[in-house]
Design a protein around this motif. Structure first.
Motif, PDB file in Angstrom:
ATOM      1  N   ASP A  29      -3.688  -3.345 -34.181  1.00 56.15           N
ATOM      2  CA  ASP A  29      -5.058  -3.466 -34.455  1.00 56.15           C
ATOM      3  C   ASP A  29      -5.966  -4.409 -33.528  1.00 56.15           C
ATOM      4  OD1 ASP A  29      -4.565  -1.243 -36.404  1.00 56.15           O
ATOM      5  OD2 ASP A  29      -4.148  -2.692 -37.860  1.00 56.15           O
ATOM      6  N   TYR A  30      -5.186  -5.527 -33.550  1.00 54.65           N
ATOM      7  CA  TYR A  30      -5.830  -6.720 -32.713  1.00 54.65           C
ATOM      8  C   TYR A  30      -5.951  -6.530 -31.313  1.00 54.65           C
ATOM      9  CZ  TYR A  30      -5.333  -9.348 -37.173  1.00 54.65           C
ATOM     10  OH  TYR A  30      -5.451  -9.709 -38.445  1.00 54.65           O
ATOM     11  N   ILE A  31      -4.837  -5.717 -30.842  1.00 54.97           N
ATOM     12  CA  ILE A  31      -4.806  -5.391 -29.369  1.00 54.97           C
ATOM     13  C   ILE A  31      -5.595  -4.415 -28.861  1.00 54.97           C
ATOM     14  CG2 ILE A  31      -3.470  -4.539 -27.435  1.00 54.97           C
ATOM     15  CD1 ILE A  31      -1.018  -6.116 -28.751  1.00 54.97           C
ATOM     16  N   LEU A  32      -5.812  -3.120 -29.794  1.00 54.21           N
ATOM     17  CA  LEU A  32      -6.563  -2.058 -29.357  1.00 54.21           C
ATOM     18  C   LEU A  32      -7.931  -2.367 -29.669  1.00 54.21           C
ATOM     19  CD1 LEU A  32      -4.206   0.741 -30.780  1.00 54.21           C
ATOM     20  CD2 LEU A  32      -4.530   0.147 -28.497  1.00 54.21           C
ATOM     21  N   SER A  33      -8.408  -3.465 -30.690  1.00 52.51           N
ATOM     22  CA  SER A  33      -9.690  -3.779 -30.721  1.00 52.51           C
ATOM     23  C   SER A  33     -10.176  -4.614 -29.595  1.00 52.51           C
ATOM     24  CB  SER A  33      -9.953  -4.480 -32.048  1.00 52.51           C
ATOM     25  OG  SER A  33      -9.778  -3.796 -33.109  1.00 52.51           O
ATOM     26  N   MET A  34      -9.402  -5.228 -29.353  1.00 49.44           N
ATOM     27  CA  MET A  34      -9.718  -6.259 -27.843  1.00 49.44           C
ATOM     28  C   MET A  34      -9.940  -5.388 -26.750  1.00 49.44           C
ATOM     29  SD  MET A  34     -10.849  -8.913 -26.923  1.00 49.44           S
ATOM     30  CE  MET A  34     -10.179 -10.243 -28.388  1.00 49.44           C
ATOM     31  N   LEU A  35      -8.915  -4.191 -26.588  1.00 47.73           N
ATOM     32  CA  LEU A  35      -9.348  -3.210 -25.360  1.00 47.73           C
ATOM     33  C   LEU A  35     -10.708  -2.718 -25.568  1.00 47.73           C
ATOM     34  CD1 LEU A  35      -8.386  -1.561 -22.938  1.00 47.73           C
ATOM     35  CD2 LEU A  35      -7.382   0.070 -24.445  1.00 47.73           C
ATOM     36  N   PHE A  36     -10.947  -2.408 -26.737  1.00 45.87           N
ATOM     37  CA  PHE A  36     -12.230  -1.763 -26.842  1.00 45.87           C
ATOM     38  C   PHE A  36     -13.442  -2.555 -26.820  1.00 45.87           C
ATOM     39  CE2 PHE A  36     -15.622   0.331 -30.003  1.00 45.87           C
ATOM     40  CZ  PHE A  36     -15.657   1.473 -29.475  1.00 45.87           C
ATOM     41  N   VAL A  37     -13.541  -3.878 -27.076  1.00 44.36           N
ATOM     42  CA  VAL A  37     -14.652  -4.778 -26.856  1.00 44.36           C
ATOM     43  C   VAL A  37     -14.670  -4.910 -25.295  1.00 44.36           C
ATOM     44  CG1 VAL A  37     -15.146  -7.166 -26.759  1.00 44.36           C
ATOM     45  CG2 VAL A  37     -14.356  -5.925 -28.918  1.00 44.36           C
ATOM     46  N   THR A 236      -6.650   3.005 -39.848  1.00 46.44           N
ATOM     47  CA  THR A 236      -6.514   4.125 -38.972  1.00 46.44           C
ATOM     48  C   THR A 236      -7.663   5.021 -38.668  1.00 46.44           C
ATOM     49  OG1 THR A 236      -4.256   4.494 -40.317  1.00 46.44           O
ATOM     50  CG2 THR A 236      -5.139   6.231 -38.823  1.00 46.44           C
ATOM     51  N   ARG A 237      -8.764   4.963 -39.722  1.00 36.62           N
ATOM     52  CA  ARG A 237     -10.036   5.609 -39.427  1.00 36.62           C
ATOM     53  C   ARG A 237     -10.482   4.722 -38.260  1.00 36.62           C
ATOM     54  NH1 ARG A 237     -15.319   3.989 -40.809  1.00 36.62           N
ATOM     55  NH2 ARG A 237     -16.652   5.757 -40.585  1.00 36.62           N
ATOM     56  N   ALA A 238     -10.635   3.317 -38.147  1.00 34.70           N
ATOM     57  CA  ALA A 238     -11.115   2.539 -37.058  1.00 34.70           C
ATOM     58  C   ALA A 238     -10.454   2.942 -35.753  1.00 34.70           C
ATOM     59  CB  ALA A 238     -10.692   1.314 -37.405  1.00 34.70           C
ATOM     60  N   LEU A 239      -9.192   3.127 -35.700  1.00 33.37           N
ATOM     61  CA  LEU A 239      -8.271   3.418 -34.512  1.00 33.37           C
ATOM     62  C   LEU A 239      -9.006   4.952 -34.077  1.00 33.37           C
ATOM     63  CD1 LEU A 239      -4.518   2.803 -35.278  1.00 33.37           C
ATOM     64  CD2 LEU A 239      -6.220   1.647 -33.637  1.00 33.37           C
ATOM     65  N   CYS A 240      -9.159   5.803 -35.119  1.00 38.16           N
ATOM     66  CA  CYS A 240      -9.672   7.210 -34.597  1.00 38.16           C
ATOM     67  C   CYS A 240     -11.063   6.928 -34.069  1.00 38.16           C
ATOM     68  CB  CYS A 240      -9.593   7.905 -35.701  1.00 38.16           C
ATOM     69  SG  CYS A 240     -10.175   9.706 -35.703  1.00 38.16           S
ATOM     70  N   LEU A 241     -12.027   6.197 -34.506  1.00 33.50           N
ATOM     71  CA  LEU A 241     -13.135   6.116 -33.995  1.00 33.50           C
ATOM     72  C   LEU A 241     -13.215   5.666 -32.649  1.00 33.50           C
ATOM     73  CD1 LEU A 241     -15.354   5.054 -37.182  1.00 33.50           C
ATOM     74  CD2 LEU A 241     -15.549   7.053 -36.031  1.00 33.50           C
ATOM     75  N   MET A 242     -12.392   4.469 -32.371  1.00 34.36           N
ATOM     76  CA  MET A 242     -12.400   4.060 -31.323  1.00 34.36           C
ATOM     77  C   MET A 242     -11.691   5.071 -30.314  1.00 34.36           C
ATOM     78  SD  MET A 242     -11.487  -0.252 -31.748  1.00 34.36           S
ATOM     79  CE  MET A 242     -10.412   0.099 -32.992  1.00 34.36           C
ATOM     80  N   ASN A 243     -10.850   5.830 -30.354  1.00 33.14           N
ATOM     81  CA  ASN A 243     -10.031   6.614 -29.797  1.00 33.14           C
ATOM     82  C   ASN A 243     -11.014   7.779 -29.292  1.00 33.14           C
ATOM     83  OD1 ASN A 243      -7.913   7.819 -28.484  1.00 33.14           O
ATOM     84  ND2 ASN A 243      -7.010   8.608 -30.349  1.00 33.14           N
ATOM     85  N   MET A 244     -11.985   8.169 -30.327  1.00 38.39           N
ATOM     86  CA  MET A 244     -12.893   9.294 -29.841  1.00 38.39           C
ATOM     87  C   MET A 244     -13.963   8.433 -28.994  1.00 38.39           C
ATOM     88  SD  MET A 244     -12.828  12.118 -31.714  1.00 38.39           S
ATOM     89  CE  MET A 244     -11.042  12.395 -32.677  1.00 38.39           C
ATOM     90  N   PHE A 245     -14.433   7.556 -29.327  1.00 40.01           N
ATOM     91  CA  PHE A 245     -15.330   6.812 -28.422  1.00 40.01           C
ATOM     92  C   PHE A 245     -14.980   6.872 -26.920  1.00 40.01           C
ATOM     93  CE2 PHE A 245     -18.516   3.771 -27.071  1.00 40.01           C
ATOM     94  CZ  PHE A 245     -19.630   3.846 -27.496  1.00 40.01           C
ATOM     95  N   LEU A 246     -13.655   6.426 -26.712  1.00 40.41           N
ATOM     96  CA  LEU A 246     -12.860   5.898 -25.523  1.00 40.41           C
ATOM     97  C   LEU A 246     -12.844   7.371 -24.640  1.00 40.41           C
ATOM     98  CD1 LEU A 246     -10.735   3.111 -26.320  1.00 40.41           C
ATOM     99  CD2 LEU A 246     -12.719   2.882 -25.001  1.00 40.41           C
ATOM    100  N   HIS A 247     -12.702   8.349 -25.394  1.00 38.35           N
ATOM    101  CA  HIS A 247     -12.662   9.864 -24.838  1.00 38.35           C
ATOM    102  C   HIS A 247     -13.874  10.401 -24.933  1.00 38.35           C
ATOM    103  CE1 HIS A 247      -8.120   9.421 -25.699  1.00 38.35           C
ATOM    104  NE2 HIS A 247      -8.059  10.200 -24.864  1.00 38.35           N
TER     105      HIS A 247
END
Length: 510
Positions: A29-37, A236-247
């Motif tokens: 969660d920390y790594i994928l959040s940092m990628l998003f930022v 997991t919902r947060a992962l999903c929202l970031m996944n959607m945004f990045l796509h």
């Protein structure tokens, strides 16, 4: 140019900063959040550079133009600001503030995305000195990555790298991994079977990190579809929202909550209707009905409360109430009731037990068959999923079917998948074979069969695939005469060997 491999290498390097200190189910969660930022920050930086050139440094015009962009970022929320403060003793808090600002300024798209992330957590990071060292390494890992649009190989690589890493983390997390990620090739198969088209509403009631929804979304070339989902786990919902945004899916409607007890996709006080539903709900969820029962767990007479159809305001269980210990048909009934009446279709991954278990599940299955809602049953190869070896199948349901039979496909044979050390995988050729057989509704010896409702009735509405697809391989007949001659030959050789052995012993005086 930044490639997908560059991004994956940085993510793995960042993982090394955490390994041995924090469980992978947490540090992802920390790594994928940092990628998003980093992604938001670099896109923002690129836009500021272009606007500065266009408006020759006019700050008023630049600020006005930025306010119309798809997301807003202030200076303290940028990666560059955080990196400049990497040695600050309060760096954890500074990152939290940055995440909070991103949510507040983009609340229509990113509300609560970072709610479950705490870069200042003593539970995860330990004492301040250790925490600051880990976060400094994390910022160093990402600093070399350039994600500006003009510097990346293609628009898809960030989203694809993000999803690739989710799959890697899911593999590391074992059983827990299966809760938030469906293997990519399964998602691909399910989305092709559901056949989404332009203007469809696409829904996943247990969407996890969103892989199934994204695969279905990509099947429509002009992307004119609406995406809806619900997930009960906040992280997991947060992962999903970031996944959607990045796509590039910035308008996905992903809700937090228990889909069964508290469905969020509601329209005019009823369940919203969808043309396509894709899902991989948790297998045989225990206590699925707890959200319907009183908090005390007792009824008015002081006895243990039981689930009944009348407790559901959306009347989803009129065909029967699934057993408390197995929620599979609870999800199926929710999805059936969410399907568009004219052309709704759904493909759902389920454990094999749903095909033959009796009692209330048997009654529900019979009703679904008699209502002509079951279109196909597809048996999958073993060990395709993270953390479970339970045999699985895909059931396809349709409203307004133009046939009254059910297609059975047995894709569990050894020629239907690639065997792996810990986990098997479906190859493109395997996916293609299943999809072609389904679309062309073909009968293929030892692979598929079209069963009439009468045939299914004769099997007492049991849908266990071996009852319909005979994969028994007859052994080659044994030639008794050849075997007899072989035995005689061996006997002769044995006599000869014994004779020579006696001669050698005699020469040795034994």
């Amino acid at each position: 140019m930044t490639t997908k491999t560059d991004i994956e290498n940085v993510l793995w390097s960042a993982s090394d900063s955490f390994r041995g200190k924090i469980d992978s189910s947490r540090y992802k969660d920390y790594i994928l959040s940092m990628l998003f930022v980093k992604y938001l920050s670099d896109v923002h930086k690129s836009k500021v550079q272009k606007l500065t050139e266009n408006y020759k440094g006019n700050k008023v015009r630049i600020e006005r133009a930025l306010s119309y962009e798809s997301f807003v970022l202030d200076e303290e929320s940028t990666f560059d600001y955080l990196y400049a403060n990497k040695n600050d003793s309060e760096i954890g808090q500074k990152i939290n503030v940055a995440l909070s600002h991103i949510e507040d300024k983009n609340s229509d798209k990113l509300k609560d995305v970072f709610r479950a992330i705490d870069f200042n957590s003593q539970v995860d990071f330990g004492a301040a000195k250790e925490k600051n060292a880990i976060l400094k390494n994390l910022l160093d890992d990402f600093n070399g990555l350039d994600l500006r649009p003009e510097e990346i190989e293609s628009n898809d690589i960030i989203g694809d790298a993000y999803e690739y890493m989710i799959s890697k983390f899911a593999s590391d997390a074992g059983k827990k991994g299966g809760e938030f990620f469906t293997p990519s090739e399964i998602s691909e198969l399910v989305s092709r079977l559901a056949e989404p088209v332009e203007n469809d509403r696409i829904y996943d009631p247990t969407c996890g990190s969103g892989g199934l929804l994204l695969k279905a979304y990509k099947k429509v070339l002009n992307k004119k579809v609406a995406i809806y989902g619900q997930e009960s786990n906040a992280q997991t919902r947060a992962l999903c929202l970031m996944n959607m945004f990045l796509h590039g899916v910035e308008d996905a409607n992903i809700w937090l909550g228990d889909t069964l007890a508290s469905p969020k996709n509601i329209e005019n006080d009823n369940l919203m209707k969808f043309q396509v539903v894709v899902a991989n709900p948790p297998f045989s969820l225990d206590k699925w009905d707890s959200g319907f029962l009183p908090d005390s767990g007792l009824d008015e007479k002081g006895k243990p409360a039981k689930m009944s159809a009348s407790l559901d305001p959306y009347k989803r269980f009129t065909l029967g109430v699934p057993p408390k210990s197995k929620g599979d048909y609870a999800f199926v009934l929710h999805m059936i009731n969410s399907l568009d009446e004219e052309n709704g279709r759904m493909a759902v991954v389920l454990p094999h037990g749903t095909l033959f278990r009796g009692s209330s599940e048997g009654k529900i299955r019979r009703s679904l068959l008699e209502l002509n809602l079951v279109d196909a049953v597809i048996g999958l190869p073993p060990n395709l999923f993270f953390g479970t070896s339970i045999p699985a199948c895909i059931m396809i349901f349709k409203k307004n079917k133009n046939n009254k039979d059910v297609l059975f496909i047995d894709a569990s044979g050894e020629d239907c998948f690639e065997k792996g050390k810990n986990q098997n995988t479906l190859r493109e050729e395997d996916i293609k074979r299943i999809v072609e057989t389904y679309k062309e509704r073909k009968e293929i010896e030892k692979f598929s069969h079209i069963a009439t409702l009468e045939e299914i009735k004769e099997n007492d509405f049991n849908l266990n695939i071996p009852r319909y697809v005979d994969t028994f391989e007859e052994e080659e007949p044994v030639n008794i005469q050849e075997v007899k001659q072989e035995i005689e030959k061996i006997d002769e050789e044995l006599v000869e060997v014994r004779s020579k052995l006696q001669e050698y012993l005699k020469e040795l005086g034994l």
